[in-house]
Design an enzyme around this catalytic site. Structure first.
Site, PDB file in Angstrom:
ATOM      1  N   ARG A   1       9.956   3.602  -4.460  1.00 34.32           N
ATOM      2  CA  ARG A   1       9.667   2.541  -3.490  1.00 34.32           C
ATOM      3  C   ARG A   1      10.142   1.221  -4.074  1.00 34.32           C
ATOM      4  NH1 ARG A   1       3.792   2.021  -0.689  1.00 34.32           N
ATOM      5  NH2 ARG A   1       4.242   4.228  -0.370  1.00 34.32           N
TER       6      ARG A   1
ATOM      7  N   SER B   1       5.626   2.784   3.814  1.00 37.20           N
ATOM      8  CA  SER B   1       4.245   2.668   4.253  1.00 37.20           C
ATOM      9  C   SER B   1       3.943   1.253   4.753  1.00 37.20           C
ATOM     10  CB  SER B   1       3.297   3.093   3.129  1.00 37.20           C
ATOM     11  OG  SER B   1       1.975   3.197   3.589  1.00 37.20           O
ATOM     12  N   HIS B   2       3.055   0.528   4.048  1.00 34.83           N
ATOM     13  CA  HIS B   2       2.618  -0.799   4.483  1.00 34.83           C
ATOM     14  C   HIS B   2       3.273  -1.923   3.672  1.00 34.83           C
ATOM     15  CE1 HIS B   2      -0.021   0.825   1.386  1.00 34.83           C
ATOM     16  NE2 HIS B   2      -0.104  -0.408   0.928  1.00 34.83           N
TER      17      HIS B   2
ATOM     18  N   ASP C   1      -1.598   1.773   9.698  1.00 32.53           N
ATOM     19  CA  ASP C   1      -0.498   1.064   9.058  1.00 32.53           C
ATOM     20  C   ASP C   1       0.828   1.597   9.626  1.00 32.53           C
ATOM     21  OD1 ASP C   1      -0.421   3.519   7.769  1.00 32.53           O
ATOM     22  OD2 ASP C   1      -0.071   2.688   5.782  1.00 32.53           O
TER      23      ASP C   1
ATOM     24  N   GLU D   1     -10.000   7.655  -0.215  1.00 35.06           N
ATOM     25  CA  GLU D   1      -9.922   6.616  -1.233  1.00 35.06           C
ATOM     26  C   GLU D   1     -10.182   5.272  -0.575  1.00 35.06           C
ATOM     27  OE1 GLU D   1      -6.093   6.566  -3.032  1.00 35.06           O
ATOM     28  OE2 GLU D   1      -5.014   6.073  -1.196  1.00 35.06           O
ATOM     29  N   GLU D   2     -10.673   4.329  -1.358  1.00 38.25           N
ATOM     30  CA  GLU D   2     -11.123   3.055  -0.796  1.00 38.25           C
ATOM     31  C   GLU D   2     -10.004   2.260  -0.136  1.00 38.25           C
ATOM     32  OE1 GLU D   2     -10.116   0.000  -2.382  1.00 38.25           O
ATOM     33  OE2 GLU D   2      -8.852   1.221  -3.689  1.00 38.25           O
ATOM     34  N   ALA D   3      -8.756   2.571  -0.463  1.00 35.89           N
ATOM     35  CA  ALA D   3      -7.624   1.859   0.135  1.00 35.89           C
ATOM     36  C   ALA D   3      -7.309   2.433   1.520  1.00 35.89           C
ATOM     37  CB  ALA D   3      -6.410   1.942  -0.774  1.00 35.89           C
TER      38      ALA D   3
END
Length: 614
Positions: A53, A149-150, A303, A417-419
């Site tokens: 990425r 992704s975002h 997202d 997961e918290e994300a």
């Protein structure tokens, strides 16, 4: 000895098949833009567990045609060597709407076809979860999704799934990286092979139908209402998720949501948001404006590649955006409650029986979360009798941990997961923002039918299992030597663990540190795992230490914290994940402030070390 910059430039010009990026490098060299060339040419973009990425530009450290071709050739060689019958099983390739995504998906397919490997190339724009779904459904050897992704619009990426339909972990990441370096000479220069070959197969519509069938298994069994009493607004953040989310609403039996028109259709320029990430401050502003105009109660968001999910609720005129941990808790309890009432884990509903509908013991139900996520699921599991397992950060670990638990005889219908990443059911062992959208809408509608709201329901869970509050952030540290100094100091403080030659801090925020788990490679230590003191979780290449602390003073204060500090693998940051819990909400909230102050002033020496704060 460093390779001369001129040699790096010449090698790029020799190999790059793209006229535009080749001319870009030629122009930089002609203009003597040494600093810029050093940034682009000196280091090679690293292939890791997240694949690739980066920024779309010419150069070894960027994302471009040559890097994609080389990555695909290396991946192909590695897969042929390590996956049985890989050529006939084939690979799955998909792409989102970002600049270059379609071309890079075709170049990826061409590289595999050049090696006589069958390719299932998804036609048109797909969301990321469709790739792992297809890998599993087709029994493919691996999968590649072209997406960032975002990330900002300048970026793109190359995400790899192994034959188990989960993102790659070690040793495959290292093996693939080495294989790429052994396959740098381009054997394809364009995508003509996929046109000329009969080895490129389009089964996109078939896979979409299968995916939507899997979503139907997430329908709540007792859902007997239309959801018409709850109004939803949805944003896909200029990404590909809109059509998938619309179909999910149809499957759930809901009337259509109201889309945010300005963000409804795929647009690689992302014109209304600087960072197309639902977590970012202000990212949901347009959605909330639309919801106010339509009188909607909830905002839903995916997202751009639709693998992550966020939501907000209108609470008496004030919009409250749920944190990733709050959503994880809500989803976990919903999954548990669904199992408790039906005897079947969510994701095994619909017309497909689970082991002839025999009810599994509750002790065979398991859920997974990353170690930096909330411990509230752990508290629910301890009370209700199912198993909770934590793992390292990232769905590559969550998905593989879930598969390991399945092998051990557990049903694992949820992980997070918290994300803002959430996994439902057994068909996709990766995060899926569309599935999360559907499940959240069902939860909101079912609560409305019971005369309550998601926020009120969350408060009820706090009263039942204890109040949990998170305070996650980071320090900006651009000097690696300062970072090393900070962590060296943390490992030489007071007397915690001194019996093993370790000295970690003994207190923070007025609490006594109860346990320390150091997951840093070369420093592995778990104070709770005597006599070996070896961590149960795998070690991390970057610094990562978790502390648990509680109040040992007499009285009614049962407040405690879990604090994880770690270095970022992609940014110059020292991140911290802090969660407090206890029966007194105000006490927990005040405690978090004290802990952050101690962390900044005593542990990080933020001012002295020149650390930035967001």
């Amino acid at each position: 000895m460093d390779t001369p910059l001129e040699d790096l430039v010449k090698e790029w010009l020799r190999l790059d098949p793209n006229e535009s990026t080749r001319k870009d490098v030629e122009q930089l060299w002609h203009n003597n833009a040494i600093d810029e060339l050093e940034r682009r040419m000196r280091t090679r973009i690293e292939f890791g567990t997240a694949g690739l990425r980066g920024k779309m530009e010419a150069g070894w450290s960027r994302m471009n045609d040559l890097i994609v071709i080389q990555a695909s050739q290396g991946l192909c060689a590695y897969v042929l060597e390590h996956v049985k019958n890989a050529a006939t099983r084939g690979v799955v390739v998909g792409h989102d709407h970002r600049h270059n995504s379609e071309k890079w998906a075709q170049l990826t397919a061409a590289a595999f076809i050049a090696n006589d490997v069958k390719v299932y190339l998804h036609k048109g724009l797909v969301h990321t979860p469709l790739v792992p779904f297809s890998v599993k459904a087709l029994n493919a050897a691996c999968g590649v999704m072209i997406t960032a992704s975002h990330n900002p619009k300048q970026d793109n990426g190359y995400k790899v799934y192994w034959e188990n339909a989960v993102q790659i972990i070690g040793p495959h990441d290292v093996g693939i990286a080495q294989s790429i370096l052994q396959n740098l000479e381009p054997r394809v220069h364009d995508a003509s092979q996929i046109v000329e070959s009969g080895m490129c197969i389009d089964c996109t519509e078939e896979m979409k139908r299968g995916y939507f069938v899997s979503l139907s298994h997430l329908r709540t069994a007792a859902l007997s209402f239309s959801g018409g009493s709850v109004a939803f607004v949805n944003t896909s953040m200029h990404g590909v998720g809109g059509p998938f989310a619309s179909k999910a609403f149809e499957i759930a039996g809901f009337p259509p949501f109201t889309p945010v028109k300005e963000q409804q259709h795929p647009d690689p320029e992302f014109p209304t948001v600087k960072f197309p990430n639902p977590e970012e401050k202000g990212a949901l502003d347009l959605a909330i404006t639309t919801a106010n105009a339509k009188g909607a109660s909830y905002v839903l968001a995916q997202d751009p590649d639709a693998d992550r999910f966020s939501a907000a609720e209108n609470c008496d005129g004030k919009w409250v955006t749920f944190t990733g941990d709050q959503l994880g808790t809500l989803f976990a309890y919903h999954v548990f409650e669904t199992y408790k009432t039906s005897g079947k884990p969510i994701g095994k509903h619909g017309d497909i029986p689970l082991r002839a509908c025999l009810k599994l013991p509750l002790g065979k139900l398991a859920m997974v979360a990353s170690t930096v996520s909330s411990k509230m699921i752990e508290a629910i599991a301890q009370t209700e009798g199912f198993r909770f397992v934590d793992c390292l950060t990232g769905f590559k670990f969550i998905g593989n941990t879930a598969l390991d638990l399945v092998k051990a005889g557990y049903e694992v219908p949820f992980g997070y997961e918290e994300a803002i990443g959430y996994m439902f059911g057994s068909d996709i062992r990766d995060k899926d923002g569309v599935a999360a959208t559907m499940v959240f809408a069902q939860l909101a509608a079912s609560l409305r039918a019971r005369g309550t709201t998601v926020t009120v329901h969350l408060q009820e869970l706090y009263r039942r299992y204890g109040y949990f509050e998170t305070s996650n952030s980071y320090f900006i540290c651009t000097d690696p030597l300062v970072t090393e100094t900070i962590f060296r100091k943390i490992r030489s403080s007071d007397v915690m663990g001194s019996s093993q030659g370790r000295s970690y801090p003994s207190s923070i925020g007025g609490l006594r540190i109860q346990s320390v788990v150091d997951l840093t490679e070369g420093h592995g230590y778990d104070s709770t795992n005597a006599p070996t003191y070896q961590p149960k979780l795998p070690l991390s290449l970057g610094h990562m230490i978790q502390f648990r602390a509680f109040s040992d003073s007499a009285g009614t204060d049962d407040s405690r914290i879990v604090l994880t500090i770690r270095t970022s693998g992609t940014e110059p940051k020292i991140k911290y994940y802090l969660e407090g819990s206890g029966s007194n909400r105000q006490a927990v909230h005040s405690l978090l402030g004290r802990v952050v102050d101690d962390l900044a002033e005593d542990w990080m020496n933020a001012a002295e070390n020149g650390l930035g704060r967001p």
